[in-house]
Design an enzyme around this catalytic site. Sequence first.
Site, mmCIF file in Angstrom:
data_model
loop_
_atom_site.group_PDB
_atom_site.id
_atom_site.type_symbol
_atom_site.label_atom_id
_atom_site.label_comp_id
_atom_site.label_asym_id
_atom_site.label_seq_id
_atom_site.Cartn_x
_atom_site.Cartn_y
_atom_site.Cartn_z
ATOM 1 N N HIS A 1 0.665 -1.353 0.217
ATOM 2 C CA HIS A 1 -0.171 0.464 0.307
ATOM 3 C C HIS A 1 0.705 0.818 -0.049
ATOM 4 O O HIS A 1 0.769 2.763 -1.129
ATOM 5 C CB HIS A 1 -0.625 -0.346 1.729
ATOM 6 C CG HIS A 1 -1.345 -1.100 1.157
ATOM 7 N ND1 HIS A 1 -2.527 -1.628 0.001
ATOM 8 C CD2 HIS A 1 -2.329 -2.000 1.980
ATOM 9 C CE1 HIS A 1 -4.017 -2.580 0.067
ATOM 10 N NE2 HIS A 1 -3.198 -2.903 1.557
ATOM 11 N N GLU B 1 11.054 -5.277 -5.002
ATOM 12 C CA GLU B 1 9.883 -5.927 -3.690
ATOM 13 C C GLU B 1 10.353 -7.588 -3.707
ATOM 14 O O GLU B 1 10.473 -8.611 -4.856
ATOM 15 C CB GLU B 1 8.367 -5.556 -5.131
ATOM 16 C CG GLU B 1 6.750 -6.506 -4.526
ATOM 17 C CD GLU B 1 7.063 -6.069 -2.405
ATOM 18 O OE1 GLU B 1 6.334 -7.806 -1.996
ATOM 19 O OE2 GLU B 1 6.328 -5.543 -2.476
ATOM 20 N N CYS C 1 -6.527 -6.798 3.359
ATOM 21 C CA CYS C 1 -8.172 -6.465 4.554
ATOM 22 C C CYS C 1 -9.270 -7.136 3.239
ATOM 23 O O CYS C 1 -9.713 -7.684 3.919
ATOM 24 C CB CYS C 1 -8.756 -4.827 4.455
ATOM 25 S SG CYS C 1 -8.946 -3.935 2.954
ATOM 26 N N LEU D 1 -3.096 -0.220 9.399
ATOM 27 C CA LEU D 1 -3.633 0.059 8.786
ATOM 28 C C LEU D 1 -3.483 -0.023 7.185
ATOM 29 O O LEU D 1 -2.668 0.873 7.211
ATOM 30 C CB LEU D 1 -4.745 0.632 9.129
ATOM 31 C CG LEU D 1 -5.404 0.846 10.541
ATOM 32 C CD1 LEU D 1 -6.593 2.139 11.308
ATOM 33 C CD2 LEU D 1 -6.641 -0.453 10.320
#
Length: 456
Positions: free
Chosen positions: A10, A32, A42, A298
């Site tokens: 994210h 990555e 999520c 989050l």
Amino acid sequence: MKVIVIGCTHAGTAAVKTLAKLNQNIEITVYEKNNNVSFLSCGIALYVGGVAKDVSQLFYSSPDELTSLGAQMFMEHEVLEVNTVKKQVIVKDLKTGEQKADSYDKLVVTTGSWPIIPPIEGIKLKNILLSKNYNQANEIIEKAKDIQKITVIGAGYIGVELVEAFKLNGKEVTLIDGVDRILNKYLDKEFTDIVEEEFTNQNIQLALNQTVTKFEGNDQGEVTKVITTKGEYETDLVILCVGFRPNTSLLAGKVDLLPNGAIKINEFMQSSNPDIYAAGDSCAVNYNPTGEKMYIPLATNAVRMGTLVGYNIAGQPLKYLGTQGTSGLHIFGWSMASTGLTEITAKANNIPYEMVEVVENNRPEFMPTFEEIRLKVLFHQETRRIIGAQIISKADMTQMMNTLSVCVQTKMTIDELAFTDFFFQPHFNKPWNTLNQAGLLAVAQREETSQKAVHI
């Protein structure tokens, strides 16, 4: 200027996209470990539960998109070392094993987090899985197809959502947690009691206030039983959801960290080394209700912080406004959300508080249908500033928590909330909005207290 980004879920994806669109003269290199970017973890429970039919929709970007924006994408490459003196990273190609050194002017650490794996006897048995990334989501679905008994360990958001998904798929589900109630980090007891009652009605076995001490398996090395401090539970599959830890070992001893390893950042997203920026689950957030730096992993925090990294490196400085840890959940028809402090966290931080609770229907009773809302708002006893709130209802009233998140961030008082302008329309609410009612109740309580003091 050359920018190296380590990790691209994210925060990393947001940083790359923002930086590429704002400043075409900056060279962006991304390393990555996985073969994908931007996976919405999520959405794992929705994928497992069959709500999300197409897993590709859980990705909102791709290596190809970021390449088209000008970034050099090195997928399945792991950064082994960061040399802050030489401003270099040592990178390993996971497919060939080759290593190389690469230099940077600015480094962006968006390495995210990883599930905590407790050192429990039998933890390496087969069918004990984690729930974090795309490959793990696929493994959970594949393993769950032909088994019946599933145990979820950890009653936070991910654990609770997986319990619902498995139950809706007809599985026998046990939920284990070390504290005496579910979702205890997000909601107070009167709210979690509602969800626990729903779980009981759904024949979900709650094994709370007990700790897993051992896993037992069969001759094939597959888990068959979970043993806790209070009982034994037969199982075919275990999902570990006991929390997350920041992936920051690369910077240990090189920048300032919280005790759990989260990177401390300033208002411009810089670590204690000004050439190293951090965002997302790898770093601490500035938690507005207490003014302290906290670890709150989050996705919403990650995309905001990653975007700010992009702006600041691109030469368009924007300050980080902090967070309230606002989050929401939908379980068995119940919509719930929270922002800021609960009573438990307010007490833990020694913050003097008062609170009001409103139990009201979401719209006028002359409408053909209406649902009960339970709202709690906490405010500072001395300043009367709003410091937290929670809501639950069968109706989706969760956007009220976004409103109250703004109230916490802007330091609005509970008395001001009483008379804040909200619209009224019978399809949606009542003449006195539920948020107004919370404020009015606090004003009335203060007046009552004041009158008592006068009489004394």
